[in-house]
Structure formats: structure tokens, C-alpha cells
Design a protein around this motif. Structure first.
Motif, PDB file in Angstrom:
ATOM      1  N   GLN A 129      45.125  42.290  38.014  1.00  0.00           N
ATOM      2  CA  GLN A 129      44.032  41.106  37.399  1.00  0.00           C
ATOM      3  C   GLN A 129      43.387  40.461  38.375  1.00  0.00           C
ATOM      4  O   GLN A 129      42.226  40.115  38.265  1.00  0.00           O
ATOM      5  N   ILE A 130      43.853  40.288  39.537  1.00  0.00           N
ATOM      6  CA  ILE A 130      43.163  39.463  40.523  1.00  0.00           C
ATOM      7  C   ILE A 130      41.778  40.179  40.884  1.00  0.00           C
ATOM      8  O   ILE A 130      40.868  39.966  41.270  1.00  0.00           O
ATOM      9  N   PHE A 131      42.111  41.529  41.195  1.00  0.00           N
ATOM     10  CA  PHE A 131      41.021  42.754  41.722  1.00  0.00           C
ATOM     11  C   PHE A 131      39.778  42.569  40.651  1.00  0.00           C
ATOM     12  O   PHE A 131      38.592  42.437  40.847  1.00  0.00           O
ATOM     13  N   PHE A 132      40.184  42.811  39.231  1.00  0.00           N
ATOM     14  CA  PHE A 132      39.159  43.184  38.350  1.00  0.00           C
ATOM     15  C   PHE A 132      38.577  41.757  37.734  1.00  0.00           C
ATOM     16  O   PHE A 132      37.195  41.807  37.771  1.00  0.00           O
ATOM     17  N   ARG A 133      39.358  40.547  37.756  1.00  0.00           N
ATOM     18  CA  ARG A 133      38.757  39.539  37.427  1.00  0.00           C
ATOM     19  C   ARG A 133      38.114  38.458  38.523  1.00  0.00           C
ATOM     20  O   ARG A 133      37.307  37.489  38.038  1.00  0.00           O
ATOM     21  N   VAL A 134      38.558  38.553  39.571  1.00  0.00           N
ATOM     22  CA  VAL A 134      38.376  37.585  40.678  1.00  0.00           C
ATOM     23  C   VAL A 134      37.464  38.372  41.796  1.00  0.00           C
ATOM     24  O   VAL A 134      36.557  37.997  42.186  1.00  0.00           O
TER      25      VAL A 134
END
Lengths: 214, 260
Positions: A129-134
Motif C-alpha cells: 500500500q505504501i509503495f503504490f499509494r505513496v
């Protein structure tokens, strides 16, 4: 004038092979580069070493040699049937460029401040989630200029595949030397300049589109 | 870690097995007949192989290759190759024959199986027509700068004479060197010189001077291939029924042919 037209048509035919190689290389190497990047930043040390060694070999040896090895190697070393010429050229380019791209991705990812990961973790986001959203959107923005460099180099590197008789622009240009015409070889530069001009405009446009977070 | 090691070992073993399996095959003639095509590796090299107006390969070698394929009952397929890689192309079965006015040098004979010679040729010095008369003997060539195809019989001849040269990648480029003035002279095949220089060609101001070395052309196949015998037999019968001389007349090389 008739010969000018004949030469232009022949070079345009070569441009077809060049363009196909360019586009397909990007289609496969851009995602593969990200996979390699995850490998070279993996927390699992043996995988990280393995990937880094492969990247070192691919980036550290001449692309022309790699093309020869991928095409002739299976037949010479193992007696296996060969890949079609274009497929061998494409496979080499995909692997080679994916390695370069992986390092650009890595630079992009590592340039994102650590605090953002930590903030994500505090908020209970998973790694993906961190990779794709942030990370990803900021990453894309930061890597466009170095990627643009690689794209332009790629257009010109396609000329190397003539060592295994893939008939790209330079091959077509050189074939006229035997007919006593030197100028078609130099005329090929016009095609490269046109393609790279277009690419530069496209990259500039893309960069403006990405002017979010400002 | 142990798992990865096991995997790596398994991969090595699989590759070794593949290597052993790959070597098995029947004769080359059967191999060619089975796939239905004879793949001939060549370059654009008038008058042996070149394209006609419609783009089809013609020339003395091209016509003979078509006839040879027909005698085997297969289709011929021409592939324009990078001449430097001809031995690798053969060995890896990317092509089945190298058939392109190939001089039978010691290097070539070491790298591939070769047919009996079928054509005579010579290496000839080419330079500006105005100067050609001054260079009628090998001894008079001192002081000239040469361009020559890398690894060619012409390069061997220049090495033998101890003359300086620039190696270029094709004979056509060697001619360009002379035409552009960057070299005084070049050494190329006599047959090629006949087709490419003089009046009515792209190089009307160039002419041939002294001949350095005579040589023979042959067809290259894989080492110990049964295609070599098949070719030699074909050549004998094609000479017998006049096919060879008819084609040689067409392309103006009748005086060079070695009949059997």
C-alpha cells in the motif's frame, strides 16, 4: 530523384524493424526493471547478491557481445535450435535495458524520504500500500528525466542488432554502399533525429502532465 | 540457502543433459530434406549474388544455389548475413551453406567443411585510372596506401608483401575508400572489380592494376556434412548438362569457371 525515393523506402523498411524493437523493448523492460529493482533492494541477502551480480554482468559487458551470445550461444554451446533473429535481439535488449531501468527505479525509490514510509507504517498501511499509494507517483515524476535519457540511447542502440543480421536502418543504409552510394548511410541520421525529436517532445509533454505535487 | 544450491545444481544438470542430447542428428541432407528448405547465407556481392529490379536474388551463385536446392527437392531460402559471423551461422544451423564467392583460404577450410573449388578468382589492385599504368607489378606498389577487406585474401596478399593498409569491413567500403581519396588503392576480388568499376558503373574513374594472387571459390557447409558430397555430385552433373556454363555466360564469368 528516383534513387532518393528508393533509398527512403528502403530506410523506412529498416525503420519498421528499429521502431518495433524500440517499442517492444520498452513494453517488456519497464516492468521487468521494477522486478529487478525489488530484487536488488530485497531484505533477503542471497537474492540481493544474485541480482546485483546479474546487473553487474549485464551493465558491465558490451551489448553487442550480449546480442551475439544470446543468438549464437544456445547453438554453439548446447547444440540447441536458435531463436529467430529478431526474438534473440529483443530478448537481449529487454534484459539489458531492464537492468539499467532497475537502477533508475532504485535511485527514485531511495530518494523518497524515509519519514514517508514511517508515516505510512504508523497509519497501519502495508508495504505494498505504501509503495503504490505513496511512493509510486512521486517516483514516476522523479525518474522521467533519466528514463528519457535511456529511451534516446535505446533508439540509437538498436543499430547494434545488425551484427546478427536484423535488417534495421543502418543495415539498410550500408547495403547501398555496395551499389556505390555512400550518402544513404549518412541519410539514416535523419531518421534517428526525427524519432528522437518526437520522443523529446513526448517526454517534455509527459513531464508537464506530471507537474502534480507542486 | 541449501534449497537455492540444490536448484542451481539441478539447473546445471539439466543444461548438461540438453547439451548431450543436442549433438545427435542424422545426415545434413536428411535434415535439409526434412525441413524442406536449404538456407543459404550470402551477402550482396555482384555478380555472384545480388537483387534484380523486383528484389529477387539473382547472380551466378544464387542461380546455382537454386538449382542445387531443386536437385535435393527443397526450396532455397537466401539470408543476407554478417560475413564476419559466417562460421557461427553455419555451426548453429542458422544457415545450411555459405555460398557467396567465398575464397578457400586456410582460415575458411579450418572453420568449415568446403566443397571442391568451382570458380577461379584473383586479388587485384584497384586505383585511379590515370595511375593504373604505373602499377603493373607487385614490386611497384611501395609508397601507396591501401584499403582492404578485413580477413580477406587481399589482406593476406598485402601482409605477404609487407605493404601498409587500413582494414575495412567490406570490399565495397574498400572501393569507397579509394573513391573518397582516403586511400590510394584497394585490393579486391577480380570478379567484383569487373562488375563494379570502369565505364557505366558507379566508379568510372577507377581501374585495375596488377593482380596479386590467384585463388579459388568454394561453397561452405558444416564440417563433415554429407551436403559437401551432394554438392560435388550436383556440380559434376550440372557441368555435364551445360547448366553451369549457361549461367556463367549470363553473368560474364565463363572464363573463371572450374568445370568438373
Amino acid at each position: 530523384m528516383a534513387s532518393f525515393w528508393t533509398v527512403t523506402l528502403a530506410l523506412a523498411e529498416g525503420l519498421g524493424a528499429t521502431a518495433k524493437l524500440f517499442v517492444l523493448t520498452l513494453v517488456f523492460a519497464l516492468p521487468l526493471g521494477l522486478v529487478i529493482c525489488f530484487g536488488s533492494t530485497s531484505a533477503f541477502a542471497p537474492l540481493r547478491w544474485l541480482v546485483k551480480t546479474v546487473v553487474w554482468i549485464i551493465r558491465g559487458s558490451p551489448l553487442m557481445l550480449q546480442i551475439l551470445i544470446v543468438y549464437y550461444g544456445p547453438g554453439l554451446l548446447l547444440g540447441l535450435p536458435l531463436l529467430p533473429r529478431f526474438t534473440a535481439a529483443l530478448a537481449t535488449f529487454v534484459i539489458n535495458y531492464a537492468c539499467y531501468f532497475s537502477e533508475i527505479y532504485r535511485g527514485g525509490i531511495q530518494s523518497i524520504p524515509r519519514g514517508q514510509y514511517e508515516a505510512g507504517q504508523v497509519l497501519g498501511m502495508t508495504r505494498s500500500q505504501i509503495f503504490f499509494r505513496v511512493t509510486l507517483l512521486q517516483l514516476i515524476k522523479r525518474i522521467v528525466p533519466p528514463m528519457g535519457n535511456e529511451f534516446i540511447t535505446l533508439v540509437k542502440d538498436t543499430a547494434l542488432v545488425r551484427v546478427i543480421s536484423v535488417y534495421e536502418i543502418i543495415w539498410m543504409g550500408e547495403s547501398f554502399i555496395k551499389k556505390g552510394m555512400m550518402w544513404p548511410l549518412f541519410y539514416t541520421a535523419v531518421f534517428y533525429l526525427a524519432v528522437n525529436g518526437l520522443l523529446t517532445l513526448l517526454l517534455g509533454w509527459f513531464e508537464r502532465k506530471l507537474s502534480y505535487f507542486k | 540457502m541449501k534449497k537455492m544450491l540444490t536448484l542451481a545444481l539441478a539447473l546445471v544438470m539439466a543444461l548438461t543433459l540438453a547439451a548431450c542430447g543436442g549433438g545427435q542428428s542424422g545426415g545434413d541432407v536428411d535434415y535439409v530434406k526434412e525441413k524442406g528448405t536449404l538456407i543459404v547465407g550470402m551477402t550482396d556481392f555482384a555478380p555472384m549474388d545480388y537483387r534484380d529490379e523486383s528484389g529477387e536474388w539473382i547472380g551466378f551463385d544464387a542461380d546455382m544455389a537454386k538449382a542445387f536446392a531443386k536437385s535435393l527437392g527443397v526450396e532455397v531460402q537466401f539470408v543476407e548475413i554478417n560475413w564476419d559471423n559466417k562460421a557461427m551461422e553455419l555451426e548453429t544451423k542458422a544457415i545450411d551453406a555459405v555460398w557467396n564467392g567465398m575464397t578457400l583460404t586456410d582460415d575458411v577450410k579450418a572453420l568449415m567443411g568446403t566443397s571442391e573449388p568451382y570458380c577461379m578468382n584473383a586479388q587485384v589492385v584497384v586505383l585511379s585510372a590515370a595511375l593504373a599504368d604505373q602499377y603493373r607489378s607487385a614490386g611497384s606498389l611501395g609508397g601507396l596506401s591501401f584499403a582492404v577487406e578485413n580477413g580477406s585474401a587481399g589482406m593476406e596478399a598485402l601482409d605477404g608483401l609487407g605493404l601498409p593498409y587500413t582494414a575495412v569491413d567490406t570490399q565495397a567500403k574498400a572501393l569507397m575508400e579509394v573513391a573518397s581519396g582516403s586511400s590510394d588503392a584497394c585490393v579486391i576480388d577480380l570478379l567484383m572489380a569487373g562488375a563494379m568499376i570502369g565505364e557505366g558503373t558507379s566508379y568510372p574513374d577507377l581501374a585495375t592494376a596488377v593482380e596479386l594472387e590467384s585463388e579459388q571459390y568454394g561453397v561452405g557447409f558444416r564440417k563433415d556434412s554429407d551436403l559437401i558430397k551432394a554438392f560435388n555430385d550436383f556440380w559434376g552433373s550440372a557441368c555435364g548438362d551445360g547448366t553451369v556454363m549457361a549461367a556463367a555466360e549470363t553473368y560474364g564469368i565463363a572464363q573463371n569457371i572450374i568445370e568438373k
